[in-house]
Design a protein around this motif. Sequence first.
Motif, short mmCIF file in Angstrom:
data_model
loop_
_atom_site.label_atom_id
_atom_site.label_comp_id
_atom_site.label_asym_id
_atom_site.label_seq_id
_atom_site.Cartn_x
_atom_site.Cartn_y
_atom_site.Cartn_z
N TRP A 135 42.75 34.07 41.39
CA TRP A 135 41.67 34.59 42.23
C TRP A 135 40.95 35.78 41.61
CZ3 TRP A 135 40.99 31.62 46.53
CH2 TRP A 135 42.06 30.78 46.89
N ASP A 136 41.37 36.21 40.44
CA ASP A 136 40.80 37.42 39.84
C ASP A 136 39.27 37.40 39.70
OD1 ASP A 136 43.27 38.56 39.71
OD2 ASP A 136 43.44 38.53 37.52
N PRO A 137 38.63 36.26 39.34
CA PRO A 137 37.17 36.28 39.21
C PRO A 137 36.43 36.63 40.51
CG PRO A 137 38.07 34.37 38.09
CD PRO A 137 39.19 34.97 38.88
N MET A 138 37.11 36.50 41.65
CA MET A 138 36.45 36.77 42.93
C MET A 138 37.06 37.95 43.67
SD MET A 138 35.93 32.86 44.34
CE MET A 138 37.61 32.77 44.91
N LEU A 139 38.08 38.58 43.10
CA LEU A 139 38.85 39.56 43.84
C LEU A 139 38.01 40.77 44.26
CD1 LEU A 139 41.58 40.43 44.93
CD2 LEU A 139 42.10 41.43 42.68
N GLU A 140 37.21 41.32 43.36
CA GLU A 140 36.42 42.49 43.70
C GLU A 140 35.48 42.21 44.87
OE1 GLU A 140 33.26 45.65 41.65
OE2 GLU A 140 34.42 44.28 40.39
N SER A 141 34.85 41.05 44.86
CA SER A 141 33.95 40.69 45.96
C SER A 141 34.71 40.50 47.26
CB SER A 141 33.18 39.41 45.61
OG SER A 141 32.34 39.60 44.49
N LEU A 142 35.87 39.87 47.20
CA LEU A 142 36.66 39.65 48.41
C LEU A 142 37.14 40.95 49.02
CD1 LEU A 142 38.78 36.54 47.32
CD2 LEU A 142 36.99 36.59 49.07
N MET A 143 37.46 41.93 48.17
CA MET A 143 37.97 43.20 48.69
C MET A 143 36.91 44.01 49.43
SD MET A 143 40.78 44.72 46.01
CE MET A 143 39.64 44.84 44.65
N ARG A 144 35.65 43.66 49.26
CA ARG A 144 34.61 44.35 50.04
C ARG A 144 34.69 43.97 51.52
NH1 ARG A 144 30.84 42.35 45.80
NH2 ARG A 144 30.83 43.91 44.13
N HIS A 145 35.32 42.84 51.80
CA HIS A 145 35.34 42.31 53.16
C HIS A 145 36.75 42.24 53.76
CE1 HIS A 145 31.17 40.88 52.59
NE2 HIS A 145 31.58 40.56 51.38
N PHE A 146 37.78 42.16 52.91
CA PHE A 146 39.12 41.85 53.39
C PHE A 146 40.18 42.68 52.69
CE2 PHE A 146 36.61 37.89 53.42
CZ PHE A 146 36.60 37.62 54.78
N TYR A 147 41.31 42.83 53.37
CA TYR A 147 42.55 43.23 52.71
C TYR A 147 43.15 41.95 52.16
CZ TYR A 147 47.38 44.83 52.12
OH TYR A 147 48.61 45.13 51.61
N VAL A 148 43.15 41.81 50.84
CA VAL A 148 43.48 40.54 50.18
C VAL A 148 44.96 40.51 49.81
CG1 VAL A 148 42.95 39.01 48.26
CG2 VAL A 148 41.13 40.40 49.29
N VAL A 149 45.66 39.52 50.32
CA VAL A 149 47.09 39.36 50.05
C VAL A 149 47.30 38.06 49.28
CG1 VAL A 149 49.39 39.12 51.06
CG2 VAL A 149 47.72 40.68 52.10
N GLY B 23 49.20 43.14 47.86
CA GLY B 23 48.02 43.33 48.69
C GLY B 23 47.04 44.23 47.98
N ASP B 24 45.76 43.90 48.04
CA ASP B 24 44.71 44.67 47.38
C ASP B 24 43.60 44.99 48.37
OD1 ASP B 24 45.35 44.71 44.35
OD2 ASP B 24 45.65 42.61 44.90
N GLY B 25 43.15 46.24 48.33
CA GLY B 25 42.03 46.64 49.17
C GLY B 25 42.44 47.49 50.35
N ASP B 26 41.54 47.60 51.29
CA ASP B 26 41.69 48.46 52.46
C ASP B 26 42.49 47.74 53.54
OD1 ASP B 26 41.41 50.12 54.65
OD2 ASP B 26 39.23 50.29 54.52
N THR B 27 43.63 48.28 53.89
CA THR B 27 44.48 47.64 54.90
C THR B 27 43.86 47.65 56.29
OG1 THR B 27 45.68 49.72 55.27
CG2 THR B 27 46.60 48.18 53.65
N GLN B 28 42.79 48.42 56.49
CA GLN B 28 42.12 48.44 57.78
C GLN B 28 41.15 47.28 57.95
OE1 GLN B 28 43.16 50.70 60.11
NE2 GLN B 28 44.63 51.10 58.46
N LEU B 29 40.83 46.58 56.86
CA LEU B 29 39.95 45.43 56.93
C LEU B 29 40.73 44.20 57.40
CD1 LEU B 29 37.91 45.87 53.61
CD2 LEU B 29 37.08 46.22 55.96
N PRO B 30 40.03 43.15 57.86
CA PRO B 30 40.74 41.91 58.22
C PRO B 30 41.53 41.38 57.03
CG PRO B 30 38.45 41.84 58.95
CD PRO B 30 38.57 43.05 58.09
N GLY B 31 42.65 40.75 57.32
CA GLY B 31 43.49 40.21 56.26
C GLY B 31 42.99 38.86 55.76
N LEU B 32 43.23 38.60 54.48
CA LEU B 32 42.93 37.30 53.88
C LEU B 32 44.11 36.93 52.99
CD1 LEU B 32 41.04 34.90 53.26
CD2 LEU B 32 40.06 36.29 51.40
N LEU B 33 44.83 35.89 53.37
CA LEU B 33 45.98 35.41 52.61
C LEU B 33 45.53 34.24 51.74
CD1 LEU B 33 49.04 35.55 52.04
CD2 LEU B 33 49.36 33.97 53.96
#
Length: 257
Positions: free
Chosen positions: A37-51, A15-25
């Motif tokens: 998913w690495d090319p988009m990971l930084e952008s996704l982590m602004r909105h989601f806890y990415v799993v 899991g990457d990012g803030d666990t308080q954000l909505p989850g994205l599996l």
Amino acid sequence: MPILNNGDCRIYWRGDGDTQLPGLLLGNSLGTDITLWDPMLESLMRHFYVVRFDTRGHGGSDAPPGPYSIDQLADDAQAVIAAARLTHYHYWGISLGGMIGMELAARKPTGLKKLVLSHTAAEFDPGIWDQRIAALKTGGMSAIIDGVIGRFFTPEFVLQNNIRLKRIRNIALSQAPAGYAACCGAIRDMDLYPRLARIQVPTLVVVGESDLSTPEARGQALVDHIKDARMVKVKSAHIAPPEIPTEYLAAVLPFIS
């Protein structure tokens, strides 16, 4: 390293990012791992806890004897959801990851809010997969890699042969042939059409304009069978993140945000 045990199979996830954000599996395609998913990971982590997780037979997960089933792979995804303690989350799957997503959503799991089915289909001609499995048995991953890369990406991107393409190629070559073949068996044996009417969450179907593996007609078939589904097209072949990360993200992010 986060490892869970689902039966006799160890599944690697993170899991990457803030666990308080909505989850994205996120569910990977056949032949790739979580780095897809690495090319988009930084952008996704602004909105989601990415799993993310490696499908059994791939990457850091075990490759027990196959063939596997889509039902079994969806069991693994649900084990990841539990391990990551996702209570409200979206699911976004590419190719095989989308097939897993269809079965997962058909089970109506608690907490699933939206579903993205990208470059995927509900069934295939079994003969295609029998041929690929036979090639793997005789020649390993090197016997199929050129065909795989040629269908993953547009000819223009393949010709560039940049670091993103080389990375995907190397990751595919590193997969255990037996694990890859076992996942091929899961795709060969599946027919998810009877399950699609059970999907009750808003669904976005993404198709690539140059996708030979799952062309627009296959995506439209999903839209026709899933309530509250709609389709969007992107300028890619079968695997979008390494080739068009910005456009791909722009096509999906408004839906899941």
